[in-house]
Design a protein around this motif. Sequence first.
Motif, PDB file in Angstrom:
ATOM      1  N   HIS A   6       0.845  -1.174   0.000  1.00 18.07           N
ATOM      2  CA  HIS A   6       0.000   0.000   0.000  1.00 18.07           C
ATOM      3  C   HIS A   6       0.890   1.237   0.000  1.00 18.07           C
ATOM      4  O   HIS A   6       2.006   1.206   0.517  1.00 18.07           O
ATOM      5  CB  HIS A   6      -0.850  -0.039   1.281  1.00 18.07           C
ATOM      6  N   THR A   7       0.390   2.323  -0.560  1.00 13.07           N
ATOM      7  CA  THR A   7       1.166   3.566  -0.539  1.00 13.07           C
ATOM      8  C   THR A   7       0.264   4.758  -0.229  1.00 13.07           C
ATOM      9  O   THR A   7      -0.873   4.818  -0.697  1.00 13.07           O
ATOM     10  CB  THR A   7       1.936   3.764  -1.870  1.00 13.07           C
ATOM     11  N   ILE A   8       0.791   5.626   0.601  1.00  8.99           N
ATOM     12  CA  ILE A   8       0.047   6.830   1.005  1.00  8.99           C
ATOM     13  C   ILE A   8       0.971   8.031   0.821  1.00  8.99           C
ATOM     14  O   ILE A   8       2.161   7.963   1.153  1.00  8.99           O
ATOM     15  CB  ILE A   8      -0.381   6.741   2.493  1.00  8.99           C
ATOM     16  N   CYS A   9       0.406   9.100   0.285  1.00  6.60           N
ATOM     17  CA  CYS A   9       1.168  10.352   0.189  1.00  6.60           C
ATOM     18  C   CYS A   9       0.270  11.468   0.678  1.00  6.60           C
ATOM     19  O   CYS A   9      -0.895  11.550   0.271  1.00  6.60           O
ATOM     20  CB  CYS A   9       1.571  10.589  -1.258  1.00  6.60           C
ATOM     21  N   TYR A  10       0.776  12.301   1.575  1.00  4.56           N
ATOM     22  CA  TYR A  10      -0.007  13.453   2.036  1.00  4.56           C
ATOM     23  C   TYR A  10       0.902  14.647   2.278  1.00  4.56           C
ATOM     24  O   TYR A  10       2.101  14.501   2.474  1.00  4.56           O
ATOM     25  CB  TYR A  10      -0.777  13.113   3.328  1.00  4.56           C
ATOM     26  N   PHE A  11       0.243  15.794   2.296  1.00  5.75           N
ATOM     27  CA  PHE A  11       0.848  17.037   2.771  1.00  5.75           C
ATOM     28  C   PHE A  11       0.108  17.454   4.021  1.00  5.75           C
ATOM     29  O   PHE A  11      -1.096  17.216   4.110  1.00  5.75           O
ATOM     30  CB  PHE A  11       0.508  18.192   1.832  1.00  5.75           C
ATOM     31  N   SER A  12       0.763  18.156   4.925  1.00  4.21           N
ATOM     32  CA  SER A  12       0.032  18.733   6.059  1.00  4.21           C
ATOM     33  C   SER A  12       0.714  20.022   6.481  1.00  4.21           C
ATOM     34  O   SER A  12       1.832  20.314   6.042  1.00  4.21           O
ATOM     35  CB  SER A  12      -0.026  17.742   7.219  1.00  4.21           C
ATOM     36  N   LEU A  44       9.578  14.796   4.634  1.00  8.50           N
ATOM     37  CA  LEU A  44      10.177  16.095   4.354  1.00  8.50           C
ATOM     38  C   LEU A  44       9.440  17.166   5.149  1.00  8.50           C
ATOM     39  O   LEU A  44       8.212  17.136   5.249  1.00  8.50           O
ATOM     40  CB  LEU A  44      10.002  16.335   2.848  1.00  8.50           C
ATOM     41  N   HIS A  45      10.191  18.084   5.744  1.00  9.07           N
ATOM     42  CA  HIS A  45       9.598  19.232   6.418  1.00  9.07           C
ATOM     43  C   HIS A  45      10.173  20.468   5.761  1.00  9.07           C
ATOM     44  O   HIS A  45      11.397  20.651   5.710  1.00  9.07           O
ATOM     45  CB  HIS A  45       9.957  19.211   7.912  1.00  9.07           C
ATOM     46  N   ILE A  46       9.299  21.281   5.206  1.00  7.96           N
ATOM     47  CA  ILE A  46       9.794  22.451   4.483  1.00  7.96           C
ATOM     48  C   ILE A  46       8.732  23.548   4.500  1.00  7.96           C
ATOM     49  O   ILE A  46       7.542  23.252   4.321  1.00  7.96           O
ATOM     50  CB  ILE A  46      10.162  22.048   3.034  1.00  7.96           C
ATOM     51  N   ALA A  47       9.150  24.772   4.759  1.00 10.97           N
ATOM     52  CA  ALA A  47       8.266  25.938   4.686  1.00 10.97           C
ATOM     53  C   ALA A  47       6.961  25.722   5.464  1.00 10.97           C
ATOM     54  O   ALA A  47       5.873  26.019   4.969  1.00 10.97           O
ATOM     55  CB  ALA A  47       7.965  26.253   3.213  1.00 10.97           C
ATOM     56  N   GLY A  48       7.080  25.157   6.676  1.00 11.10           N
ATOM     57  CA  GLY A  48       5.893  24.982   7.530  1.00 11.10           C
ATOM     58  C   GLY A  48       4.997  23.821   7.133  1.00 11.10           C
ATOM     59  O   GLY A  48       3.910  23.656   7.683  1.00 11.10           O
ATOM     60  N   TYR A  50       4.622  19.522   6.081  1.00 11.80           N
ATOM     61  CA  TYR A  50       5.210  18.188   6.047  1.00 11.80           C
ATOM     62  C   TYR A  50       4.726  17.528   4.767  1.00 11.80           C
ATOM     63  O   TYR A  50       3.565  17.726   4.354  1.00 11.80           O
ATOM     64  CB  TYR A  50       4.732  17.337   7.225  1.00 11.80           C
ATOM     65  N   LEU A  51       5.592  16.730   4.173  1.00  8.47           N
ATOM     66  CA  LEU A  51       5.182  15.892   3.060  1.00  8.47           C
ATOM     67  C   LEU A  51       5.739  14.510   3.358  1.00  8.47           C
ATOM     68  O   LEU A  51       6.912  14.375   3.729  1.00  8.47           O
ATOM     69  CB  LEU A  51       5.788  16.384   1.741  1.00  8.47           C
ATOM     70  N   GLN A  52       4.863  13.539   3.271  1.00  7.53           N
ATOM     71  CA  GLN A  52       5.320  12.199   3.583  1.00  7.53           C
ATOM     72  C   GLN A  52       4.784  11.197   2.573  1.00  7.53           C
ATOM     73  O   GLN A  52       3.638  11.312   2.123  1.00  7.53           O
ATOM     74  CB  GLN A  52       4.874  11.816   5.000  1.00  7.53           C
ATOM     75  N   ILE A  53       5.633  10.256   2.219  1.00  6.90           N
ATOM     76  CA  ILE A  53       5.201   9.124   1.401  1.00  6.90           C
ATOM     77  C   ILE A  53       5.534   7.874   2.212  1.00  6.90           C
ATOM     78  O   ILE A  53       6.656   7.744   2.726  1.00  6.90           O
ATOM     79  CB  ILE A  53       5.926   9.107   0.043  1.00  6.90           C
ATOM     80  N   LEU A  54       4.552   7.025   2.379  1.00  3.22           N
ATOM     81  CA  LEU A  54       4.739   5.782   3.117  1.00  3.22           C
ATOM     82  C   LEU A  54       4.392   4.632   2.186  1.00  3.22           C
ATOM     83  O   LEU A  54       3.354   4.666   1.523  1.00  3.22           O
ATOM     84  CB  LEU A  54       3.797   5.740   4.337  1.00  3.22           C
ATOM     85  N   GLU A  55       5.243   3.631   2.156  1.00  5.15           N
ATOM     86  CA  GLU A  55       4.981   2.448   1.328  1.00  5.15           C
ATOM     87  C   GLU A  55       5.285   1.207   2.147  1.00  5.15           C
ATOM     88  O   GLU A  55       6.312   1.167   2.837  1.00  5.15           O
ATOM     89  CB  GLU A  55       5.946   2.390   0.143  1.00  5.15           C
ATOM     90  N   GLY A  56       4.453   0.204   2.028  1.00  4.75           N
ATOM     91  CA  GLY A  56       4.717  -1.052   2.739  1.00  4.75           C
ATOM     92  C   GLY A  56       3.458  -1.870   2.845  1.00  4.75           C
ATOM     93  O   GLY A  56       2.466  -1.587   2.159  1.00  4.75           O
ATOM     94  N   HIS A  57       3.494  -2.870   3.723  1.00  3.93           N
ATOM     95  CA  HIS A  57       2.315  -3.726   3.876  1.00  3.93           C
ATOM     96  C   HIS A  57       1.154  -2.933   4.470  1.00  3.93           C
ATOM     97  O   HIS A  57       1.337  -2.185   5.431  1.00  3.93           O
ATOM     98  CB  HIS A  57       2.630  -4.923   4.776  1.00  3.93           C
ATOM     99  N   ARG A 121       2.609   7.350 -10.606  1.00  2.32           N
ATOM    100  CA  ARG A 121       2.839   7.940  -9.279  1.00  2.32           C
ATOM    101  C   ARG A 121       4.124   8.772  -9.274  1.00  2.32           C
ATOM    102  O   ARG A 121       4.206   9.822  -8.656  1.00  2.32           O
ATOM    103  CB  ARG A 121       2.957   6.851  -8.212  1.00  2.32           C
ATOM    104  N   CYS A 122       5.163   8.272  -9.955  1.00  9.08           N
ATOM    105  CA  CYS A 122       6.434   9.018 -10.008  1.00  9.08           C
ATOM    106  C   CYS A 122       6.219  10.344 -10.708  1.00  9.08           C
ATOM    107  O   CYS A 122       6.742  11.381 -10.281  1.00  9.08           O
ATOM    108  CB  CYS A 122       7.501   8.214 -10.750  1.00  9.08           C
ATOM    109  N   ASP A 123       5.437  10.303 -11.769  1.00 15.76           N
ATOM    110  CA  ASP A 123       5.178  11.521 -12.528  1.00 15.76           C
ATOM    111  C   ASP A 123       4.463  12.542 -11.635  1.00 15.76           C
ATOM    112  O   ASP A 123       4.848  13.708 -11.543  1.00 15.76           O
ATOM    113  CB  ASP A 123       4.336  11.152 -13.760  1.00 15.76           C
ATOM    114  N   LYS A 124       3.440  12.067 -10.918  1.00  9.88           N
ATOM    115  CA  LYS A 124       2.667  12.955 -10.047  1.00  9.88           C
ATOM    116  C   LYS A 124       3.564  13.518  -8.931  1.00  9.88           C
ATOM    117  O   LYS A 124       3.541  14.715  -8.632  1.00  9.88           O
ATOM    118  CB  LYS A 124       1.520  12.138  -9.440  1.00  9.88           C
ATOM    119  N   LEU A 125       4.373  12.640  -8.340  1.00 10.25           N
ATOM    120  CA  LEU A 125       5.241  13.082  -7.237  1.00 10.25           C
ATOM    121  C   LEU A 125       6.303  14.066  -7.722  1.00 10.25           C
ATOM    122  O   LEU A 125       6.599  15.044  -7.031  1.00 10.25           O
ATOM    123  CB  LEU A 125       5.916  11.872  -6.579  1.00 10.25           C
TER     124      LEU A 125
END
Length: 138
Positions: A6-12, A44-48, A50-57, A121-125
């Motif tokens: 599974h893979t999740i990508c978010y900004f916060s 990644l933490h930048i300009a206030g 967070y951006l995270q991508i998590l991949e795994g089971h 996904r690579c293109d979008k990221l």
Amino acid sequence: MENSNHTICYFSDETVTLDDAAMTSLFEKSSTFNNENNIYGIFLHIAGKYLQILEGHKEVIDPLYARIREDDRHNNIYEVFNKRTEHLIFKEYNSKFSIVKSAGDLADINKYLESNRYDSRCDKLARLLTPFLMFSDI
Ligand SMILES: Cc1cc2nc3c(=O)[nH]c(=O)nc-3n(C[C@H](O)[C@H](O)[C@H](O)COP(=O)(O)O)c2cc1C
């Protein structure tokens, strides 16, 4: 489905400005847990933000993401994707969970994603990360 990847990508948005010690502690705890649980991706933490991508089971990623969502150090979570995947993009990039600590790290990740643009996904990221490349001080 059991053991599906599974893979999740978010900004916060950060809710508090963490000092260096608190940020290092968040990064270290996250990498230790993620590496022990075969979770790949980037943080990644930048300009206030967070951006995270998590991949795994899925059975490991889902409860972790539920804990992260509850964490009051950030809010306004914007989910870019949250889906099943066959292919772990970041496992091939780095066999360890990657904390992005410099503009050079980010440029390397972007180059890797751009060279794999046939994967949607690579293109979008790669497109998502582009605005962050202008920050020379991470
Ligand atoms: C933006 C953000 C990203 C986080 N990412 C992770 C992560 O990838 N792995 C992790 O173990 N904890 C991560 N955490 C910390 C978790 O939210 C939580 O504090 C940690 O899993 C410990 O949970 P517990 O106190 O319920 O044991 C993150 C926190 C924030 C604010």
